[in-house]
Design a protein around this motif. Structure first.
Motif, short mmCIF file in Angstrom:
data_model
loop_
_atom_site.label_atom_id
_atom_site.label_comp_id
_atom_site.label_asym_id
_atom_site.label_seq_id
_atom_site.Cartn_x
_atom_site.Cartn_y
_atom_site.Cartn_z
N PRO A 6 16.76 -62.99 -30.57
CA PRO A 6 16.35 -62.97 -31.98
C PRO A 6 17.42 -63.56 -32.91
N LEU A 7 18.68 -63.32 -32.59
CA LEU A 7 19.75 -63.89 -33.41
C LEU A 7 19.79 -65.40 -33.28
N LEU A 8 19.60 -65.88 -32.04
CA LEU A 8 19.58 -67.32 -31.83
C LEU A 8 18.43 -67.98 -32.58
N LEU A 9 17.27 -67.34 -32.52
CA LEU A 9 16.12 -67.89 -33.23
C LEU A 9 16.31 -67.86 -34.74
N LEU A 10 16.91 -66.80 -35.22
CA LEU A 10 17.20 -66.72 -36.65
C LEU A 10 18.16 -67.85 -37.04
N PHE A 11 19.16 -68.05 -36.20
CA PHE A 11 20.10 -69.15 -36.44
C PHE A 11 19.37 -70.49 -36.43
N ALA A 12 18.43 -70.65 -35.51
CA ALA A 12 17.68 -71.91 -35.43
C ALA A 12 16.91 -72.15 -36.72
N CYS A 13 16.35 -71.08 -37.26
CA CYS A 13 15.60 -71.22 -38.52
C CYS A 13 16.51 -71.60 -39.68
N SER A 14 17.72 -71.11 -39.65
CA SER A 14 18.64 -71.46 -40.74
C SER A 14 19.00 -72.94 -40.70
N LEU A 15 18.79 -73.55 -39.55
CA LEU A 15 19.07 -74.97 -39.43
C LEU A 15 18.17 -75.81 -40.32
N TYR A 16 16.99 -75.26 -40.63
CA TYR A 16 16.06 -76.00 -41.48
C TYR A 16 16.61 -76.19 -42.90
N ALA A 17 17.58 -75.40 -43.26
CA ALA A 17 18.16 -75.52 -44.60
C ALA A 17 19.16 -76.67 -44.67
N GLN A 18 19.58 -77.18 -43.55
CA GLN A 18 20.55 -78.27 -43.53
C GLN A 18 19.87 -79.58 -43.86
N ASP A 19 20.67 -80.57 -44.25
CA ASP A 19 20.11 -81.85 -44.65
C ASP A 19 19.95 -82.84 -43.50
N ASN A 20 20.79 -82.79 -42.52
CA ASN A 20 20.80 -83.81 -41.49
C ASN A 20 19.78 -83.53 -40.40
N MET A 21 18.71 -84.32 -40.35
CA MET A 21 17.61 -84.11 -39.39
C MET A 21 18.09 -84.24 -37.95
N LYS A 22 18.96 -85.18 -37.68
CA LYS A 22 19.43 -85.38 -36.30
C LYS A 22 20.22 -84.16 -35.83
N ASP A 23 21.06 -83.62 -36.69
CA ASP A 23 21.81 -82.41 -36.34
C ASP A 23 20.87 -81.24 -36.09
N LYS A 24 19.86 -81.09 -36.95
CA LYS A 24 18.88 -80.01 -36.77
C LYS A 24 18.18 -80.16 -35.43
N LYS A 25 17.77 -81.37 -35.13
CA LYS A 25 17.05 -81.61 -33.88
C LYS A 25 17.93 -81.24 -32.69
N GLU A 26 19.19 -81.64 -32.72
CA GLU A 26 20.09 -81.36 -31.61
C GLU A 26 20.38 -79.86 -31.48
N GLN A 27 20.51 -79.18 -32.60
CA GLN A 27 20.80 -77.75 -32.55
C GLN A 27 19.59 -76.96 -32.04
N VAL A 28 18.40 -77.32 -32.50
CA VAL A 28 17.20 -76.65 -32.02
C VAL A 28 17.00 -76.97 -30.54
N LYS A 29 17.30 -78.20 -30.16
CA LYS A 29 17.19 -78.59 -28.75
C LYS A 29 18.13 -77.75 -27.89
N ALA A 30 19.33 -77.50 -28.35
CA ALA A 30 20.29 -76.68 -27.59
C ALA A 30 19.75 -75.25 -27.44
N LEU A 31 19.17 -74.71 -28.50
CA LEU A 31 18.58 -73.37 -28.42
C LEU A 31 17.40 -73.35 -27.46
#
Length: 150
Positions: free
Chosen positions: A8-33
């Motif tokens: 649940p903490l990892l998923l919460l962290f993944a959701c916080s990624l949506y607040a970031q501006d860089n789409m490529k970074d978001k994609k890579e971070q969600v992919k890692a999760l």
């Protein structure tokens, strides 16, 4: 620590990624999760993992490309003002393009499944499908919960 307790903490962290501006970074971070989640759910042997991950990464990248590039272009053309003014000819062309993208996704999934059968038992292929669905469901749920707190 049990992975299910920190999920649940990892998923919460993944959701916080949506607040970031860089789409490529978001994609890579969600992919890692996603990789961490699938790894825990599939319980792959070393030999299975060595064959599975390169195949899965190619499949996942191609699927992302189809969904987010082709489908996004279609959705941009489907705003309500454009739809009210679109000619029947243009509507048919757009519909045909959308169907082609859907078909491309279907054949990609079918080809991937066929390739997986050579390296994984059918039971693990079914677990993969369920694990992917579970991951996205939890990700969307966490994202929705985050939006309600604002």
């Amino acid at each position: 620590m049990n992975f299910r307790k920190i999920l649940p903490l990892l998923l919460l962290f993944a959701c916080s990624l949506y607040a970031q501006d860089n789409m490529k970074d978001k994609k890579e971070q969600v992919k890692a999760l996603k990789v961490a989640f699938l790894t825990s759910e599939l319980d792959l042997s070393t030999q299975e993992a060595e064959k599975f991950w390169p195949l899965y990464n190619v499949y996942d990248d191609k699927q992302f490309e189809i969904r987010h590039q082709k489908m996004k272009a279609f959705k941009n053309r489907l705003n309500s003002e454009s739809l009210n003014k679109i000619s029947e000819k243009d509507a048919n062309i757009l519909l045909t393009q959308m169907e082609a993208a859907d078909e491309e996704l279907f054949y990609l999934r079918k080809k991937f499944s066929k390739s997986l059968r050579t390296i994984l038992p059918a039971s693990k292929i079914l677990k993969l499908k369920k694990a992917e669905d579970d991951f996205y469901r939890k990700l969307l749920q966490q994202y929705g919960d985050r939006g309600k707190r604002r």
